[in-house]
Design a protein around this motif. Structure first.
Motif, PDB file in Angstrom:
ATOM      1  N   GLU A 182       6.571  46.145  78.605  1.00  0.00           N
ATOM      2  CA  GLU A 182       7.627  47.150  78.571  1.00  0.00           C
ATOM      3  C   GLU A 182       7.051  48.558  78.725  1.00  0.00           C
ATOM      4  O   GLU A 182       5.834  48.767  78.641  1.00  0.00           O
ATOM      5  N   SER A 240       8.578  47.965  71.769  1.00  0.00           N
ATOM      6  CA  SER A 240       9.886  47.328  71.630  1.00  0.00           C
ATOM      7  C   SER A 240      10.388  47.419  70.192  1.00  0.00           C
ATOM      8  O   SER A 240       9.608  47.321  69.239  1.00  0.00           O
ATOM      9  N   THR A 241      11.697  47.584  70.045  1.00  0.00           N
ATOM     10  CA  THR A 241      12.319  47.584  68.716  1.00  0.00           C
ATOM     11  C   THR A 241      13.391  46.502  68.617  1.00  0.00           C
ATOM     12  O   THR A 241      14.306  46.607  67.814  1.00  0.00           O
ATOM     13  N   ILE A 242      13.281  45.468  69.473  1.00  0.00           N
ATOM     14  CA  ILE A 242      14.262  44.383  69.441  1.00  0.00           C
ATOM     15  C   ILE A 242      14.261  43.729  68.059  1.00  0.00           C
ATOM     16  O   ILE A 242      13.215  43.401  67.508  1.00  0.00           O
ATOM     17  N   ARG A 273      12.357  49.159  64.093  1.00  0.00           N
ATOM     18  CA  ARG A 273      11.874  50.327  64.837  1.00  0.00           C
ATOM     19  C   ARG A 273      10.914  51.163  63.992  1.00  0.00           C
ATOM     20  O   ARG A 273       9.941  51.714  64.518  1.00  0.00           O
ATOM     21  N   SER A 289      22.706  49.381  67.857  1.00  0.00           N
ATOM     22  CA  SER A 289      21.859  48.391  67.182  1.00  0.00           C
ATOM     23  C   SER A 289      22.341  46.961  67.397  1.00  0.00           C
ATOM     24  O   SER A 289      21.606  46.011  67.118  1.00  0.00           O
ATOM     25  N   ASN A 297      23.080  43.392  68.791  1.00  0.00           N
ATOM     26  CA  ASN A 297      22.411  42.522  69.755  1.00  0.00           C
ATOM     27  C   ASN A 297      22.830  41.084  69.498  1.00  0.00           C
ATOM     28  O   ASN A 297      23.106  40.698  68.366  1.00  0.00           O
ATOM     29  N   ILE A 301      21.638  37.143  69.939  1.00  0.00           N
ATOM     30  CA  ILE A 301      20.412  36.364  70.104  1.00  0.00           C
ATOM     31  C   ILE A 301      20.739  34.877  69.988  1.00  0.00           C
ATOM     32  O   ILE A 301      21.253  34.427  68.959  1.00  0.00           O
TER      33      ILE A 301
END
Length: 372
Positions: free
Chosen positions: A35, A39-41, A106, A254, A256, A258
């Protein structure tokens, strides 16, 4: 003593941690990340005492504690809000000798990245390493470590020729970060279960939490994320009032969706001077609560074994020893995550026993095994 020149593929929790610990022991480390930035996934992480053992060794415990929360209790409720069990986290911490820290991902990633920079380490961004390039790195570096996570590890594919794939465990997690006003839920980790659904809330600091809503389903990547979010609102609208409130007030950035995968135990993690660690090697389900914790333990054990070995020319027995040191514990985490998920999502409601948490001594012994 020979100090290895190490290439790390992936700048997640495992990758940054191995880089920090290796730099602290005098090894040369180069990190490659596909990336353009760290990453802050993932909304947040719970660092149980075993993780904080490693965090302290990395000399970032105080900074992470200042950024996150330190929960005092773990509560389990049914979907109507009736308390089923509780655990005093503070007592477990005392038995273990280390705290539990809850933190936004994060903030964790930024802190690890800053620490690596302080040590003179560097991450090469936008380096999408191919299988061919793994072989090139293998010739240029003494040790190549794959730490790219569970879903798409090129290093793992290189070791197993694409035959070691993550397994979908038939449930979805929708995650988010929200303000948390109810004082009861602050300084706590809270788990609601019922109707083959789950909603978990983790306080990270006064007035804020991260959460995950989960239910069983088939993978459908064509369906819009907004459609999944709308379904979540409907599914949890009649649950304990704090839940729909958190969903309504979520930070939209925020959110997401999955489709939750894990890994079956693998027969090895290395070949020649190529090794996988963390989720690339043994990803557990989030129901284990140990994904990031076990990645941190990997980093600590690997560097400790390397540092205590006089002859680093022949890596085969060293990497085999690392695998043997870690295999039982990470497999326990994998199996525990699957057992909890099976009870929540795939057991008939009238056959589910009330949730029984391990004793404080049992939890401490499980988490700290191999560290103290």
């Amino acid at each position: 003593m020979k100090r290895l020149n190490i290439a790390v593929v992936g700048a997640g929790v495992a990758g940054l941690s191995i880089a920090i610990l290796a730099k602290q022991r005098g090894f040369d480390v180069t990190v490659f990340e596909r990336e353009a930035q760290i990453s802050t996934i993932g909304a947040g992480v719970t660092l149980w005492p075993n993780a904080c053992f490693v965090i302290k060794k990395m000399k970032v415990l105080e900074s992470l504690a200042a950024l996150g929360g330190q929960p005092k209790h773990l509560y389990q409720f049914d979907n109507s809000g009736d308390l089923k069990s509780r655990l005093d986290i503070g007592e477990v911490n005392d038995l273990s000798g280390f705290p539990t820290i809850t933190i936004l991902r994060r903030d964790l990633m930024k802190s690890l990245y800053v620490k690596l920079n302080e040590l003179g380490g560097e991450v090469h961004f936008e380096k999408n390493i191919s299988s061919k390039e793994v072989r090139t790195l293998q010739g240029e570096y003494d040790l190549v470590i794959g730490a790219e996570g569970r879903m798409s590890s090129v290093v793992r594919d290189t070791l197993f020729l694409g035959n070691a794939l993550p397994r979908y465990q038939r449930f979805i997690n929708i995650i988010g970060i929200s303000p948390l006003k109810d004082a009861f839920f602050q300084d706590a980790i809270v788990d609601f279960r019922g109707n083959k659904e789950r909603f978990g809330i983790v306080s990270v600091e006064e007035g804020r939490c991260y959460w995950a809503a989960a239910w069983c389903c088939e993978i459908d990547r064509e369906r819009s994320k907004q459609s999944w979010y709308d379904e979540m609102k409907e599914r949890f609208s009649a649950w304990c009032p704090v839940i729909p409130e958190l969903i309504d007030k979520v930070d939209q950035d925020s959110l997401n969706r999955i489709f939750v995968h894990d890994m079956d135990p693998l027969p090895y993690w290395h070949k020649d001077n190529v090794l996988i660690i963390g989720d690339a090697a043994h990803a557990p389900l989030p129901t284990s609560g140990q994904g990031a914790c076990q990645a941190l333990e990997d980093a600590w054990h690997l560097v400790d074994i390397l540092d205590q070995t006089d002859d680093l020319v022949n890596l085969e027995p060293i990497l085999k020893r690392f695998y043997q040191t870690r295999f039982d514990k990470v497999t326990y985490a994998q199996n525990a995550g699957r057992a909890v998920a099976n009870q929540i999502f795939f057991t008939e409601e009238n056959k589910v026993s009330p949730a029984i948490l391990p004793s404080k001594k049992q939890l401490s012994a499980i988490w700290m095994k191999g560290l103290l």
